[in-house]
Scaffold this motif. Structure first.
Motif, mmCIF file in Angstrom:
data_model
loop_
_atom_site.group_PDB
_atom_site.id
_atom_site.type_symbol
_atom_site.label_atom_id
_atom_site.label_comp_id
_atom_site.label_asym_id
_atom_site.label_seq_id
_atom_site.Cartn_x
_atom_site.Cartn_y
_atom_site.Cartn_z
ATOM 1 N N ASN A 135 0.864 -1.183 0.000
ATOM 2 C CA ASN A 135 0.000 0.000 0.000
ATOM 3 C C ASN A 135 0.900 1.233 0.000
ATOM 4 O O ASN A 135 1.238 1.776 1.046
ATOM 5 C CB ASN A 135 -0.903 -0.019 1.237
ATOM 6 C CG ASN A 135 -1.907 -1.143 1.200
ATOM 7 O OD1 ASN A 135 -2.604 -1.339 0.211
ATOM 8 N ND2 ASN A 135 -1.987 -1.920 2.281
ATOM 9 N N ASN A 136 1.248 1.673 -1.174
ATOM 10 C CA ASN A 136 2.345 2.618 -1.355
ATOM 11 C C ASN A 136 1.936 3.965 -1.934
ATOM 12 O O ASN A 136 2.639 4.958 -1.753
ATOM 13 C CB ASN A 136 3.397 1.950 -2.258
ATOM 14 C CG ASN A 136 4.447 2.922 -2.741
ATOM 15 O OD1 ASN A 136 5.262 3.405 -1.974
ATOM 16 N ND2 ASN A 136 4.419 3.214 -4.039
ATOM 17 N N ASN A 163 -3.500 9.317 1.043
ATOM 18 C CA ASN A 163 -2.477 8.833 1.969
ATOM 19 C C ASN A 163 -3.014 7.952 3.082
ATOM 20 O O ASN A 163 -2.353 6.996 3.493
ATOM 21 C CB ASN A 163 -1.733 10.015 2.599
ATOM 22 C CG ASN A 163 -0.867 10.755 1.623
ATOM 23 O OD1 ASN A 163 -0.781 10.399 0.450
ATOM 24 N ND2 ASN A 163 -0.213 11.804 2.087
ATOM 25 N N VAL A 206 -4.518 3.562 2.095
ATOM 26 C CA VAL A 206 -3.951 2.460 2.878
ATOM 27 C C VAL A 206 -5.062 1.682 3.573
ATOM 28 O O VAL A 206 -5.059 0.442 3.597
ATOM 29 C CB VAL A 206 -2.928 2.998 3.900
ATOM 30 C CG1 VAL A 206 -2.424 1.866 4.800
ATOM 31 C CG2 VAL A 206 -1.755 3.662 3.185
ATOM 32 N N GLY A 263 -6.719 -0.591 1.167
ATOM 33 C CA GLY A 263 -5.867 -1.735 0.842
ATOM 34 C C GLY A 263 -5.884 -2.786 1.936
ATOM 35 O O GLY A 263 -5.961 -3.996 1.665
ATOM 36 N N ILE A 264 -5.817 -2.340 3.186
ATOM 37 C CA ILE A 264 -5.883 -3.266 4.316
ATOM 38 C C ILE A 264 -7.238 -3.970 4.350
ATOM 39 O O ILE A 264 -7.330 -5.200 4.517
ATOM 40 C CB ILE A 264 -5.635 -2.508 5.637
ATOM 41 C CG1 ILE A 264 -4.182 -2.011 5.710
ATOM 42 C CG2 ILE A 264 -5.962 -3.397 6.836
ATOM 43 C CD1 ILE A 264 -3.908 -1.080 6.878
ATOM 44 N N ASN A 274 3.043 -1.049 4.296
ATOM 45 C CA ASN A 274 2.415 0.256 4.110
ATOM 46 C C ASN A 274 3.488 1.338 4.080
ATOM 47 O O ASN A 274 4.403 1.328 4.906
ATOM 48 C CB ASN A 274 1.449 0.551 5.256
ATOM 49 C CG ASN A 274 0.315 -0.460 5.333
ATOM 50 O OD1 ASN A 274 -0.130 -0.983 4.311
ATOM 51 N ND2 ASN A 274 -0.147 -0.743 6.538
ATOM 52 N N THR A 275 3.354 2.276 3.158
ATOM 53 C CA THR A 275 4.302 3.379 3.073
ATOM 54 C C THR A 275 3.796 4.564 3.890
ATOM 55 O O THR A 275 2.746 5.134 3.593
ATOM 56 C CB THR A 275 4.515 3.825 1.615
ATOM 57 O OG1 THR A 275 5.056 2.735 0.867
ATOM 58 C CG2 THR A 275 5.493 5.001 1.558
ATOM 59 N N LYS A 285 0.463 10.706 7.492
ATOM 60 C CA LYS A 285 1.534 9.729 7.661
ATOM 61 C C LYS A 285 1.626 9.232 9.098
ATOM 62 O O LYS A 285 1.966 8.067 9.350
ATOM 63 C CB LYS A 285 2.863 10.305 7.178
ATOM 64 C CG LYS A 285 2.899 10.577 5.677
ATOM 65 C CD LYS A 285 2.596 9.324 4.862
ATOM 66 C CE LYS A 285 2.734 9.543 3.369
ATOM 67 N NZ LYS A 285 2.500 8.299 2.590
ATOM 68 N N VAL A 303 -0.881 6.549 9.274
ATOM 69 C CA VAL A 303 -0.431 5.305 8.645
ATOM 70 C C VAL A 303 0.507 4.535 9.576
ATOM 71 O O VAL A 303 0.464 3.301 9.637
ATOM 72 C CB VAL A 303 0.243 5.583 7.283
ATOM 73 C CG1 VAL A 303 0.876 4.307 6.713
ATOM 74 C CG2 VAL A 303 -0.775 6.135 6.292
ATOM 75 N N SER A 335 -0.482 0.832 10.803
ATOM 76 C CA SER A 335 0.417 -0.267 10.470
ATOM 77 C C SER A 335 0.874 -1.018 11.718
ATOM 78 O O SER A 335 0.962 -2.259 11.713
ATOM 79 C CB SER A 335 1.635 0.273 9.708
ATOM 80 O OG SER A 335 1.221 0.945 8.535
#
Length: 303
Positions: A89-90, A114, A118, A121-122, A145-146, A165, A168, A172
């Motif tokens: 997930n970038n 951002n 993610v 995607g999860i 994950n980015t 971020k 994230v 994560s």
């Protein structure tokens, strides 16, 4: 996860930067590559290159902020290759400026890509991977994950980016712990790059029209933030290809935290000491006061 050959990777933001470099490594390792990106022309070019490396490729144009589009990606990937073994997930976008100058559309766009990108995607791929693990005791899976060092440091003039971020990072770490509760076959890692030459500073090229404030000019703080980011990112000494290799190394080692610039962790330690002491946040420019003075002078300049 030690074996990559014959397995499947799903990569968002796959047409450039970390996503493209990760696709290249995955292809060389013999993986099937599902390449997702919002920019169709770049995706077409990237997919052709990865096919040229001998990989089976499924290109998929999508906006990761849209739940239905990520769900469609999941369905297409499963129909072509089955449950993926590696999900990256970038996809991400950058934005800066004083936090109160961030418009509603700025927030919606950056949070959508951002953070929700993610989250989608999860939400879409983890159940698919857990079901595969349930059906096959030899199945191995990994989700990366980015985030960014911005998610650990909260530098000034980058509020909306920092907020997403930081989220994230939290998502994560929770994903890692939640997976440990239910399976030994799937793990997770968190990529926190610092300044690496990628297309992140040119994110506006893919900003949807409905997320654009028509006729609005960037504020001084946003222009300054853009210039600072351009300079820092373009002068980065660690390449996107190196970072992509760090990601694969972490997967093989089942290592959670992935850093492009480990030396920057000193600043993270200072922040944690601020929290634990407690004391007011340390000046992020304490080691380079001339940069802080220059930024203050620019922001306080009379119009």
């Amino acid at each position: 996860m030690k074996t990559f050959k014959g397995r499947t990777a799903v990569i968002t933001g796959a047409a450039s930067g970390f996503g493209l470099e990760t696709s290249r490594i995955g292809a060389r390792l013999g993986m099937n590559i599902v390449m997702a990106d919002v920019q169709q022309d770049a995706l077409d070019t990237a997919a052709a290159e990865i096919r040229g490396l001998g990989a089976a490729v499924l290109p998929f144009r999508l906006d990761v902020s849209k739940a239905a589009e990520v769900e469609a990606l999941g369905a297409a990937a499963f129909a072509r290759f089955g449950a993926p073994h590696f999900v990256f997930n970038n996809a991400g976008v950058g934005a800066g400026g004083l936090i109160w100058e961030t418009t509603l559309k700025d927030w919606e766009w950056v949070v959508g890509v951002n953070l929700m990108g993610v989250a989608h995607g999860i939400r879409v791929f983890t159940p698919m991977m857990l079901e595969a693990a349930k059906q096959d005791p030899t199945y191995e899976g990994h989700i990366t994950n980015t985030a960014s060092m911005a998610g650990l440091l909260n530098a000034p003039n980058m509020g909306v980016y920092n907020a997403t971020k930081s989220a994230v990072v939290a998502m994560s770490e929770t994903l890692y712990q939640d997976l440990r509760l239910v399976t030994d076959q799937i793990s997770a890692s968190l990529l926190c790059p610092f300044f690496v030459p990628t297309g992140i500073t040119k994110s506006d090229r893919n900003r949807p029209a409905e997320m654009t404030d028509t006729g609005r000019k960037l504020t001084r703080s946003q222009l300054i933030g853009q210039a600072m980011s351009d300079k820092a990112v373009s002068s980065g000494k660690v390449s996107a290809a190196e970072v992509a290799q760090f990601v694969f190394d972490a997967i093989a080692e089942r290592r959670f935290y992935v850093y492009s610039h480990p030396k920057s962790l000193g600043s993270v330690q200072v922040r944690l000491e601020d929290i634990m002491t407690p004391r007011n946040p340390t000046d992020p420019f304490a080691h380079k006061p001339e940069l802080g003075e220059k930024l203050r002078a620019q922001l306080r300049e009379a119009d």
